[in-house]
Design a protein around this motif. Structure first.
Motif: not given
Length: 254
Positions: A20-35
């Motif tokens: 669970i993340v707190v924003s759409d932009s952070f979801k984008f960030f997570v998908t590009h920084q983790t597997r």
């Protein structure tokens, strides 16, 4: 916060059902920084006690800017906030800055050790700058952290976010719920979370707005607009989300 540490690299994402993340932009960030696969990531905004924060402002709020949290240095960018506030005071000395935060020297992992030497030096230089400048020293108030945030916001007319990065800035939402006008530096994703007219690529651009406010007051219709915006972040929404995601229960009980 953990995204900026080594922790995500240690996670076996095959063993994770949902993130669970707190924003759409952070979801984008997570998908590009983790597997972590994007389909495992659920967006749910930060929740606040919106209704409890809606209390009458005290007179001093008219010229008081609030900031919550100044740690770590390269995340919250307290120096950017001080630059902005100093320029504002040179134009209108009635303004005050109230900072509610744990002090960095009271956080062992932040203040101790060679890895944090550069960050510690930045804090020391910034606090020395404040103490040596009478205009800043007399107009910046440091408040200890506590659980009485609803009352603290009664003294705040503007809520400031000077961060370089945030997943979601809770204090901005809380401030808006209390009737504060937000002043948000354009950290990545800020323009997707807050009304664009309150997000600034350069905080100096907000100075004219503060000076133009009639007697430093946020108009009632503007307060109503801000409170309506944050109503969707109230804890009632969180409970609906939690029961649906964690217990598999729909809102109607099905």
């Amino acid at each position: 916060f953990e995204m900026f540490t080594e922790f995500p690299k240690q996670v076996n994402w095959d063993n994770v059902d949902k993130l669970i993340v707190v924003s759409d932009s952070f979801k984008f960030f997570v998908t590009h920084q983790t597997r972590c696969p994007a389909e495992k990531i659920e967006v749910f905004p930060q929740f606040i006690e919106a209704r409890h924060l809606d209390r009458p402002k005290l007179p001093q709020a008219a010229y008081t800017i609030g900031m919550v949290g100044i740690n770590p240095f390269f995340h919250k960018r307290f120096d950017r906030a001080i630059d902005f506030f100093e320029k504002l005071c040179l134009k209108d000395e009635r303004f005050r800055l109230r900072v509610r935060s744990v002090m960095p020297w009271n956080i062992a992992w932040l203040w101790e050790g060679e890895k944090r030497r550069s960050e510690r030096t930045h804090y020391e230089e910034l606090f020395a700058r404040i103490m040596q400048n009478r205009m800043l020293k007399d107009r910046i108030i440091f408040d200890e952290p506590g659980s009485d945030m609803e009352e603290w916001y009664r003294e705040i007319g503007y809520i400031l976010s000077s961060s370089d990065s945030e997943g979601c800035h809770t204090s901005v939402l809380e401030g808006m719920a209390s009737g504060c006008r937000p002043i948000v530096f354009a950290w990545p994703g800020a323009d997707t979370l807050f009304p664009e007219e309150h997000v600034y690529g350069d905080l100096d651009d907000a100075i004219a707005l503060l000076l133009a406010d009639r007697d430093g007051q946020v108009e009632d219709d503007e307060k109503a607009k801000l409170k309506k915006f944050v109503a969707n972040y109230d804890t009632e929404k969180f409970m609906e989300f939690a029961t649906r995601q964690l217990l598999g229960v729909q809102k109607n009980g099905g």
